[in-house]
Design a protein around this motif. Structure first.
Motif, PDB file in Angstrom:
ATOM      1  N   UNK A 152       4.188  -3.282   2.290  1.00  0.00           N
ATOM      2  CA  UNK A 152       2.894  -3.854   1.918  1.00  0.00           C
ATOM      3  C   UNK A 152       2.016  -2.901   1.120  1.00  0.00           C
ATOM      4  N   UNK A 153       2.314  -1.608   1.150  1.00  0.00           N
ATOM      5  CA  UNK A 153       1.438  -0.661   0.453  1.00  0.00           C
ATOM      6  C   UNK A 153       2.184   0.625   0.130  1.00  0.00           C
ATOM      7  N   UNK A 154       1.791   1.245  -0.961  1.00  0.00           N
ATOM      8  CA  UNK A 154       2.319   2.565  -1.306  1.00  0.00           C
ATOM      9  C   UNK A 154       1.264   3.643  -1.101  1.00  0.00           C
ATOM     10  N   UNK A 155      -0.004   3.230  -0.954  1.00  0.00           N
ATOM     11  CA  UNK A 155      -1.095   4.195  -0.803  1.00  0.00           C
ATOM     12  C   UNK A 155      -1.372   4.467   0.673  1.00  0.00           C
ATOM     13  N   UNK A 156      -1.839   5.673   0.971  1.00  0.00           N
ATOM     14  CA  UNK A 156      -2.313   5.979   2.319  1.00  0.00           C
ATOM     15  C   UNK A 156      -3.711   6.574   2.213  1.00  0.00           C
ATOM     16  N   UNK A 157      -4.463   6.458   3.298  1.00  0.00           N
ATOM     17  CA  UNK A 157      -5.878   6.803   3.267  1.00  0.00           C
ATOM     18  C   UNK A 157      -6.283   7.375   4.615  1.00  0.00           C
ATOM     19  N   UNK A 158      -6.916   8.549   4.596  1.00  0.00           N
ATOM     20  CA  UNK A 158      -7.451   9.166   5.810  1.00  0.00           C
ATOM     21  C   UNK A 158      -8.950   9.403   5.597  1.00  0.00           C
ATOM     22  N   UNK A 159      -9.756   8.965   6.563  1.00  0.00           N
ATOM     23  CA  UNK A 159     -11.209   9.046   6.431  1.00  0.00           C
ATOM     24  C   UNK A 159     -11.802  10.153   7.306  1.00  0.00           C
TER      25      UNK A 159
END
Length: 218
Positions: A105-112
């Motif tokens: 579903x996604x190739x991007x990852x995100x940490x906040x």
């Protein structure tokens, strides 16, 4: 920077005895030392002594927070890509956070909300990584937080077939070619038949299909 944080206080009317002293507690200041910086933040003095106590501080860095965004891309070997992969975030080389991402579903990852400053005011260095997977060569760019998994091994099935009847004589599954490379394939020497096509050997270059076939007709 040499600026007085608090005006000097003079105490000159002590009854006999010992007295404790301590540095100020301030969320915006970090205690460095006393004078030369080698003394503790607390201590004891005896009434009747003449002593000057100097506490030295430095301003604490105001904590800031950052978001980290990156991606994992896969090249080749589509049917071997795992459905879920972990991404590890390291803070100054120590594992800080882990999260799993769905590759379908996604190739991007995100940490906040990653803290920017350590307690000593230095900036944290963040790096990312993921697991290694069989057949894939992993590369990580921690300037851009981009991870690439490139499939490096392609299977070539070699089929030996009777040209007239269309019946398979034999199959070989143990032939592999590395991504970007090539392999030379040769026919078998059968006592009761001879090669018709293709030529006596074939140089195969991967076309990013898995598996692929080369057929020798006899």
């Amino acid at each position: 920077d040499g600026t007085e944080v608090k005006a000097p206080e003079v105490y000159d009317d002590f009854a006999p005895g010992n007295y404790n002293f301590a540095a100020l507690t301030d969320s915006n200041l970090e205690f460095v030392g006393m004078g030369s910086g080698s003394s503790p933040a607390t201590g004891t003095i005896t009434a009747g002594e003449s002593i000057e106590i100097v506490f030295v501080y430095k301003e604490r860095a105001v904590q800031e927070y950052m978001n980290l965004e990156g991606s994992i891309t896969w090249e080749g070997g589509e049917q071997f890509i795992p459905a879920v992969v972990p991404v590890y975030v390291y803070q100054n080389g120590v594992l800080y956070k882990t999260d799993n991402f769905n590759t379908t579903t996604a190739t991007a990852f995100f940490f906040e909300n990653l803290p920017v400053f350590a307690d000593d005011g230095s900036r944290y260095v963040y790096t990312v990584d993921t697991d290694e997977y069989e057949g894939f060569a992993k590369s990580v760019n921690n300037d851009t937080y981009r991870i690439k998994q490139e499939y490096t091994q392609y299977q070539v099935i070699v089929i030996h077939m009777d040209k007239e009847t269309g019946v398979e004589i034999e199959r070989e599954y143990d032939k592999f070619v590395l991504h970007g490379g090539s392999i030379t394939l040769r026919p078998k020497n059968y006592s009761d038949r001879s090669l018709i096509e293709p030529p006596a050997e074939v140089t195969y270059t991967d076309v990013r299909e898995q598996p692929d076939e080369v057929v020798f007709y006899y």
